[in-house]
Motif scaffolding. Sequence first.
Motif: not given
Length: 467
Positions: A302-308, A321-327, A340-354
């Motif tokens: 309802s808040l953001y669309e993204e291109i990854d 997250k939804e886009g770059t924002h906390c959902f 969180p900015m990383i998941d439980s396995a230590g992967n960074t949550l990747i933000d969209p390019v748009i």
Amino acid sequence: MKHFIRISGLLFMTIAIFVHMGCKKNSSYTTPQPSPQPTPPQVVDTTTKTPALQLIADSMIAPLVILEPPDGSKRLFVADETGTVWIIGADGKKLSNPFIDISGRMITLNASYDERGLLGMAFHPDYKTNGKFYLFYTAPPKSGTPFPGPSGSGWDNLTRISEFKVSAGDPNQADPGSERVLLEDNHPYINHNGGTLAFGPDGFLYISIGDGGNADDVGNGHVADWYAVNAGGNGQDIYANLMGDILRIDVNGNPYNIPTDNPFAGTAARPEIYAFGFRNPFRFSFDMGGTHQLIAGDVGQSLYEEIDLVTKGGNYGWNVKEGTHCFDTDNDTAERASCPMIDSAGNTLIDPVIELVNSANPKGGGIGNAVIGGFVYRGTALRSLQGKYLFGMFSTTDDRTGKVFSADMGSGSNWAYNALNISGYTSNLGTYLKSFGQDQSGEIYLLTSDQSGPQGSTGKVYKIVGK
């Protein structure tokens, strides 16, 4: 030799004329021979052209895919959500009979609106010699499959990816009896099915599947994940199902093989997964040029669309997250203060390019209600678009107001974009933008309809051309 010294005496004059004629004894020396002319330089059209739309086909229902087979035939194949694939010949005329009709194998669609149906198609890279192609469609669910949810609940449909072959005697007819089912996975709701099929530059088949539907990645058929603050989480799950993911498989198997370098090959996770953390990656594509990047449009809540920009093993954040924002699953029109900015396995949550603001966002400034991933322009009709990523919105409001955008593919994490100025169209297309397509020459197509659902005969296919 145009000028020479006049020498007296018949002998010397004769010799001079003979030399002047290039020693051609049989040529008339009374008519001068023309001098060789240089080849004129090639004329290059350097004018700046405005994007325009050329109607390719109409009177369709809900066209979702257009692509050209890699066989040199210059035909275009259009897959309609209702289960038929049509051919537009090299002469630009649509054939009267469909290439294939699988509507009888699909679940019954809702005419008013549906995200099920025939959603994807891809030709094998060696189609010219092996005649193989692949379809993504939704079939009736398999009975007896355990369902995550209350007793009495059940699956809505079955995601199915199948291989077919062209008829041995007619290149314009498929063999419907050649179906070889590669992959199936039950799906709990009518929406968020994903649906793209595409072979990557590595020769493997990539598949996008949404998070299962409903809303917020919660509800029946949605398993719990590592982020307990938000309920549900098929997008973050990599063990229980294939929803919320982009998959990669090797079709040369029984029924398929797992590429050895898939990120979860040999682990307890589902080895088909290439990237995860998506809500509904309805359309993705590979760039025909450059480094052949994989780019996906992920439809927001309802808040953001993204291109990854999709990379192997990447976690794209949904529904943390939804886009770059906390959902926030408790209120999807508000943002959580932190996440969180990383998941439980230590992967960074990747933000969209748009990131684009959804038209339902209470902050205002919305761009549209559902992003439609597109293609990088690699054609020749419009020099100004070369190397730009074209994408769009299903609609900018709740009505027939689809729109196309053009983005500069930067090296950073934020790509600048603008509305594409199309000749004859002011603020929008005046119809729903269903999908994009690209031919073997890099030219791009729009697929539209005046109906939000699979009904009527207002479906059209346009080619973006220069004017």
